[in-house]
Design an enzyme around this catalytic site. Sequence first.
Site, PDB file in Angstrom:
ATOM      1  N   GLU A  90      68.744   8.148  23.968  1.00  0.00           N
ATOM      2  CA  GLU A  90      68.284   9.011  22.880  1.00  0.00           C
ATOM      3  C   GLU A  90      68.580  10.456  23.271  1.00  0.00           C
ATOM      4  OE1 GLU A  90      64.177   8.369  21.931  1.00  0.00           O
ATOM      5  OE2 GLU A  90      64.365   6.175  21.950  1.00  0.00           O
TER       6      GLU A  90
ATOM      7  N   GLU B 159      60.934   2.684  26.557  1.00  0.00           N
ATOM      8  CA  GLU B 159      60.201   3.733  27.260  1.00  0.00           C
ATOM      9  C   GLU B 159      58.942   3.195  27.934  1.00  0.00           C
ATOM     10  OE1 GLU B 159      61.633   7.615  24.666  1.00  0.00           O
ATOM     11  OE2 GLU B 159      59.672   6.725  24.225  1.00  0.00           O
TER      12      GLU B 159
END
Length: 710
Positions: free
Chosen positions: A313, A151
């Site tokens: 995710e 991320e």
Amino acid sequence: MSKSIKLQALQLGVCYYPEHWPESLWEDDFRRMRELHMSVIRVGEFAWSIFEPEEGVFCFDLFDRALDLAHKYGLQVIMGTPTATPPAWLTQRYPEVLNVSQDGVTYQHGARRHYNYSSPKYRELCARITRELTEHYKDHPAIIGWQIDNELNCEINVFYAEADHQAFREWLQARYGSLDELNQAWGTVFWNQTYTAWEQVHLTRPTVSDSPNPHQALDEKRFISDNAISFAKIQTDIIRETAPNQWITTNGMFGHLDSHELTEQLLDFFSFDSYPQFSTIFPGSEDNPLLDRAWSLHLSGTRSISPNFCVMEQQSGPGGWVNRIEMASPRPGQMRLWTYQSILHGADMLLYFRWRTATVGTEIYWHGLNDYHNRPNRRIQEAAQVGRELAAVGGALAGTKFQADVAIVRDYDNQWDGELDKWHGPLTGMSERAWFKQLQAQHIPVDVIYMRSQTTVEDLLRYRTLIYPHAAMMTADTAELLAKFVEQGGRIVFGARTGYKNKQGHCLMEPMPGPVASLCGVTVEDFTLVKGTVPAARLKWTDAEPMAASAPVSAEAAILASASRPVSVEETVCWAEAFNDILQVENPDVETVAVYASEYYEGKPALTRRKIGLGEAWYYGAAFSEPVVGELVRRLGLKSPVEKWLVLPPQVELGIRAADRTEHVFLLNYGNTPAEIQLKQMTLDVLSGEMLNHTVQLPPYGVMILLKEK
């Protein structure tokens, strides 16, 4: 050319952290994953201190055992490089790697993403751990690919360490060549900001007015993006060299990062982290917000990078850190609904986050599939249902593409400039939500496309209609490209504050909307912000009877009206919200579609259309509201692709993934009540295997995928 994941069948998996659990649990975990039809796990992205417990000492025993066991159970593995969380020995020995706030406060060890991309020492140590990992695991039979870092630009997307200031100067020297060019680009003649030595130049710093030089602020964001990409390149270069047979991705998308450029330069495909309940925490200010359904807009943006992507995710439970982000538990069926939301929008590989909820640390309330007790629960049951379904239909869906004739247009420069410039930035979110919500309610699929230097007219002509709401920064090249799109049959819709800035963010000394003025055939003779005591003007459609003034129609009423039948201009009063451009018609080909019906500019054009070549250019002098969009949808003739054979209520999202000869029509019920579906022809629901006709009920949070031959 977009880069997509390439699979023969959809893959289902889960994020797993063997370092968090006793080794005695691993085998049972892997066995149960396989029983759920899971075939892939992601590991390692936060395990630097496991791989390198002290500087220069590497230990892979724990993960060797975990990967060998995963392979025994037929699980494929995505290995993460652990550079999002540097170990304590690193930050203690090399404090220069830490990030710093704009105020000069150093972020300390104890969370994650507390490093800066510019530190030569951090880059060196990241390169070393990446090389050690890839050398060790390049031939492991379980590993199929790599996720670099985790991320990028999440948690924080600004960087002010001393190394960042120095790297910014070097970036500016490469971009501009001289201080004279930099001073010109930044307009430093204003307020006596002229620089005479490179050492005087910094990233933005606190100012008395809390408003930095806007051109400096824009370049700062461009630099942060380029710097993050150069940081990621260190790792991808090593993996390409060392493990050329394994693919590379990373998960995003976050602020101040050109994820398109990142993917094109470095990755095999892009990955996304899908948490639809973020949209329930920040639902927007409009009536009847879309909530978790609004997440489809984020997934559409991801699809613009990789038409087929990985969800690294996928939310599988209630979410929350110990100090923030409170999310309710998914209601029965919602986790499955969100899974198919991601798949509809292009996910061909999907991993739930996470296998089991952490019992320690900041994320003890960020729940996974399994609860702390590790016993069966309803989320596991839903995952099992999804696993069975994808095992049956995943081969037919893999590689199919989302279908849309309408696209919302974005670009990074306007997004970044609009963070500081409140005269155009806030309009975009308002307008995008209005368009997306109305198109959703009327079951008209929509894409997101980013305008980039590589964009061609062929890219644009994939769509019949483009919505480019508030592109304040507009280049002559982009205007020329859009003109070709219109001339060859496309329709484009602009909103207020279009085309008055150049690439540096300087205001143009020409009538607005600048480079697209000739395309639209109008100029802006006057304008006003709508705020405080300055009200929005009422709109009057030129082909409608005058209406009595009334309060703005609620968004919910507008959606329900437009979903059940076309919105009538006699029924709905529309207001020109947020900003009003007062238009002057400059070309005899221009038709005035609506005028302002109140305020000092009453009677002046508010919405115009110009037919040019085979297409049309529309200009609307305000931010788009749902009632206005509802009327525009009708006037543009936008129709649902299933209107001839399906009747759907507003609470159901429609989307289509198609191959050469077949279409898979997704129906997703975001409501907590059953949705009535009316079919006008016999159709197969591939999930249930049933042939459906006439009227059927889609349960709360239910999903259907209807098979249709082209």
